[in-house]
Design a protein around this motif. Structure first.
Motif: not given
Length: 753
Positions: A716-731
């Motif tokens: 949910a936080w990642a979506k609110s921050q607009g993270l890119a797919p590779h950033e979500v993958s790393e997260l």
């Protein structure tokens, strides 16, 4: 009794208009009676009457008549002011109760609980077309909902009763105006209590000879005035300290003693115990010399027999102390005397022999399910502490002994600590089945002490932190919680005190912020890693319970299904709120990963417990896993919905009372201040049922469901921050690592997975 529908549909416009009209009437009558507007008035008229030189019959007849006429203007003003005050306060009270009802109904609707017109709670939702959808809701939550609504309806009924009686009193003055009136609805309540005092005392004087009808009338009087200090204090002091105890001892045991009391009489006596106890609790807050003497007398009578071969005073008074909120100072002194008396072992057989009652001696209605422990006064005393957080906190930080041949021992060590290092702890009376019901009451008292609100509060309030005194109380609660975390570090210790585990889980949920802070200290790196800044230690008044002690405590709790549910819901809400309120993306990510670490620890502890308990029964093991997954869908919905408008602590809970979960968002789900907070909570709400649809068949599937639950706030936080797919993958990769580490943190044995 006002019904839910009556209060909900109540139109207060006409009452508001009446208040305005009587306010205008008071202004006009004030001018007529006292002057001030330059016109003729009764005060000037009375002065002229007094100054006139009356002669003959005029001096005896006319002067008296004119003087009385002038006085009537003052009396009519007094009566008008009284009527206005009663109407004004009734309008304010009823409007407040109506708002409380609306708020409560909306809040319970978020937990899929609805109410019929009389206030009965049921699981489901009613739609605009009057159709209903049934929902499964735990019985404890239905009971909590019904209790809160009933309290609101009763308060509204009391306001209506007091106002109606006050207005009828004025209406009965058909040929004269009242010389006295009421300054407020509270003043009317006080006067009505004093008016009913003699009737209550006359009935009490009959004791066990009261007929059922008379006992019902007595119950009505003490119920109506149980929160009226004027009635309660006068009732208590006129009965006397010993007389108050004798009244209940005689009623509870006669004329048809113990099990021979018929069902109707027993039901009446249950009401008597509740309302008499609550009335005396109200009286205990009095500070007059008479009340001070009464309280001292009750304590002094504790080690005396009440009646020939009767129970001890402690046993009688503690039966009444199960109800109401008793005075802090009284409870502290009472508890000290109680412990010192039983430590002196006057019965030479320990607590079980000391507090035993004969089958004919009954002090609790309905009859206790624990016949061998029914006479233990510690139960009622601990229940009294559970309703008074301040008294409970003081008590568990206190000690007894140091005199009369008794060595000094802390109350915590005496009641809680059963380790070999503890010096002469209490031996709790047990039943035939080996159960010790006193530990449940001990848990409730500890809840009040550590959380700062009554254990059974349906809508608790966050303890204040706006003064140095409040901050000191918070520190005292944390110090006590620290002792509990360190003591209850393994399942065996908890299991030895059957009934205390649910309370420990609720206390852990209420202090989930300090537990997160404590665990985030790998290798004692907390100071160098900026832990205080990330968790805002000073702002939220957090305490380090020690990483190792916290691990053992949480592992011991999370293996139990109910405790696991409580802890997991608290963790998800706390972690979500902290991420949403974090001052930087780095802090938010750090908190989110640490929250996943905690979920990993909880899930591993519960999975391991299931694996051990049902290692040789795959079907039962799978059933437990299915129940665990089904719960996840319910509790996520409940806690998110219940959080609307609560403030800095989110209300959720299991059991009769609610739990305040520490959260960092000012208004969860409401008019939140930032885009991050809104998106985070909306996303969590939208994904609340993801876990419940999992077909949990194996231990591995259970872990997948746990991983999904743990990741929900972070995604949910990642979506609110607009993270890119590779950033979500790393997260996600970092999160997986933290989840596994959390599992290792609480892992003791994976051999039976």
């Amino acid at each position: 009794m006002v019904t839910l529908q009556e209060l909900r549909d109540l139109r207060l416009g006409k009452l508001g208009t009446a208040v305005s009209h009587w306010e205008q009437m008071v202004r006009k009558l004030t001018a007529l009676a006292q002057g001030g507007d330059g016109g003729a008035n009764a005060a000037d008229f009375a002065a002229k009457v007094k100054a006139a030189d009356w002669k003959g019959d005029n001096a005896t007849v006319t002067k008296a008549f004119t003087t009385r006429t002038a006085q009537q203007f003052t009396d009519i003003l007094t009566e008008a002011r009284s009527i206005h005050a009663v109407l004004r306060d009734a309008h304010t009270a009823l409007a407040g109760h109506q708002r409380s009802l609306t708020s409560a109904v909306d809040r319970w609707h978020a937990e899929k609980i609805s109410f019929d017109s009389g206030g009965r709670a049921y699981g489901g939702s009613r739609h605009a077309d009057n159709s209903a959808t049934a929902e499964h809701v735990p019985p404890e939550r239905l009971q909590a909902a019904a209790t809160e609504i009933a309290a609101i309806l009763e308060a509204a009924s009391e306001a209506d009763r007091i106002a109606s009686r006050a207005l009828h009193r004025h209406a009965r003055s058909t040929h004269d105006f009242d010389e006295t009136g009421y300054r407020s609805l509270k003043d009317a309540d006080r006067a009505q209590g004093l008016a009913d005092l003699n009737a209550a005392l006359q009935l009490a004087g009959k004791g066990p000879d009261m007929t059922d009808a008379e006992l019902e009338r007595f119950n009505t009087l003490v119920r109506q005035h149980r929160d009226n200090p004027a009635f309660a204090e006068n009732f208590a002091t006129r009965l006397g300290s010993v007389g108050s105890l004798e009244l209940w001892r005689e009623l509870a045991g006669g004329p048809h003693e113990g099990p021979r009391a018929g069902r109707a009489r027993a039901e009446l006596l249950a009401d008597t115990q509740k309302f008499l106890g609550t009335t005396l609790a109200t009286a205990s807050h009095g500070t007059s010399p008479a009340m001070t003497s009464w309280k001292s007398g009750v304590i002094a009578a504790g080690d005396d027999r009440i009646g020939a071969y009767g129970p001890y005073g402690f046993q009688v008074s503690s039966a009444l102390m199960r109800h109401g909120t008793w005075d802090t100072g009284f409870l502290t002194s009472y508890g000290t005397k109680l412990i010192e008396f039983e430590r002196s072992d006057p019965g030479y057989g320990g607590t079980k022999n000391l507090w035993s009652l004969s089958p004919q001696q009954q002090l609790d209605y309905p009859r206790s399910d624990s016949p061998l422990t029914a006479g233990d006064p510690m139960h009622g005393f601990l229940q009294a502490l559970s309703h008074n957080p301040e008294a409970s906190l003081d008590f568990f930080h206190g000690e007894t002994g140091g005199r009369n041949g008794l060595h000094e021992i802390s109350n915590f060590d005496y009641l809680v600590d059963k380790s070999s290092e503890s010096d002469h702890p209490r031996v709790w009376p047990t039943d035939f089945n080996g159960k010790t019901p006193g530990y449940e009451h001990l848990g409730h008292a500890l809840e009040a002490a550590t959380l700062g609100y009554p254990h059974d509060a349906v809508n608790p309030r966050t303890p204040a932190l706006d003064t140095p005194h409040h901050a000191q109380e918070r520190e005292s609660r944390l110090t006590l919680m620290d002792r509990l975390v360190r003591y209850y570090g393994d399942s065996e210790t908890i299991d030895q005190q059957d009934g205390i585990r649910p309370s420990l889980a609720r206390m852990a949920a209420g202090h989930i912020d300090s537990l997160n802070y404590s665990v985030a200290n790998f290798g004692d790196s907390g100071e160098m890693s900026g832990r205080d800044l990330v968790y805002e230690k000073d702002r939220y008044h957090l305490k380090d319970f020690d990483r190792g002690a916290s691990r053992s405590f949480l592992r011991a709790l999370a293996g139990d299904p109910d405790a696991y549910e409580t802890l997991s819901s608290a963790q998800q809400l706390y972690g979500t709120s902290m991420m949403a309120a974090a001052g930087s993306a780095a802090h938010a990510e750090s908190i989110g990963l640490q929250s996943i670490y905690m979920h990993g620890a909880f899930d591993e502890a519960r999975s391991e417990a299931i694996g051990k308990e049902f290692a040789d029964d795959a079907e039962r093991r799978n059933h437990e896993l299915e129940k665990q997954a089904a719960w996840r869908g319910y509790v996520t919905s409940a806690v998110v919905g219940a959080g609307v408008g609560v403030g800095t602590a989110l209300v959720t809970g299991t059991g009769v009372g609610a739990i305040l979960i520490p959260v960092a968002i000012e208004t969860v789900g409401g008019a939140v201040e930032t885009h991050v907070e809104t998106q985070t909570m909306d996303w969590l709400k939208a994904n609340e049922h993801d876990n419940s649809t999992e077909a949990i068949k194996t231990m591995d599937d259970a872990h997948i469901a746990g991983e999904n639950r743990a990741m929900t706030p972070l995604l949910a936080w990642a979506k609110s921050q607009g993270l890119a797919p590779h950033e979500v993958s790393e997260l996600s990769s970092n999160a997986e690592s933290m989840y596994v580490k959390g599992g290792n943190f609480s892992d003791t044995d994976n051999g039976r997975r």
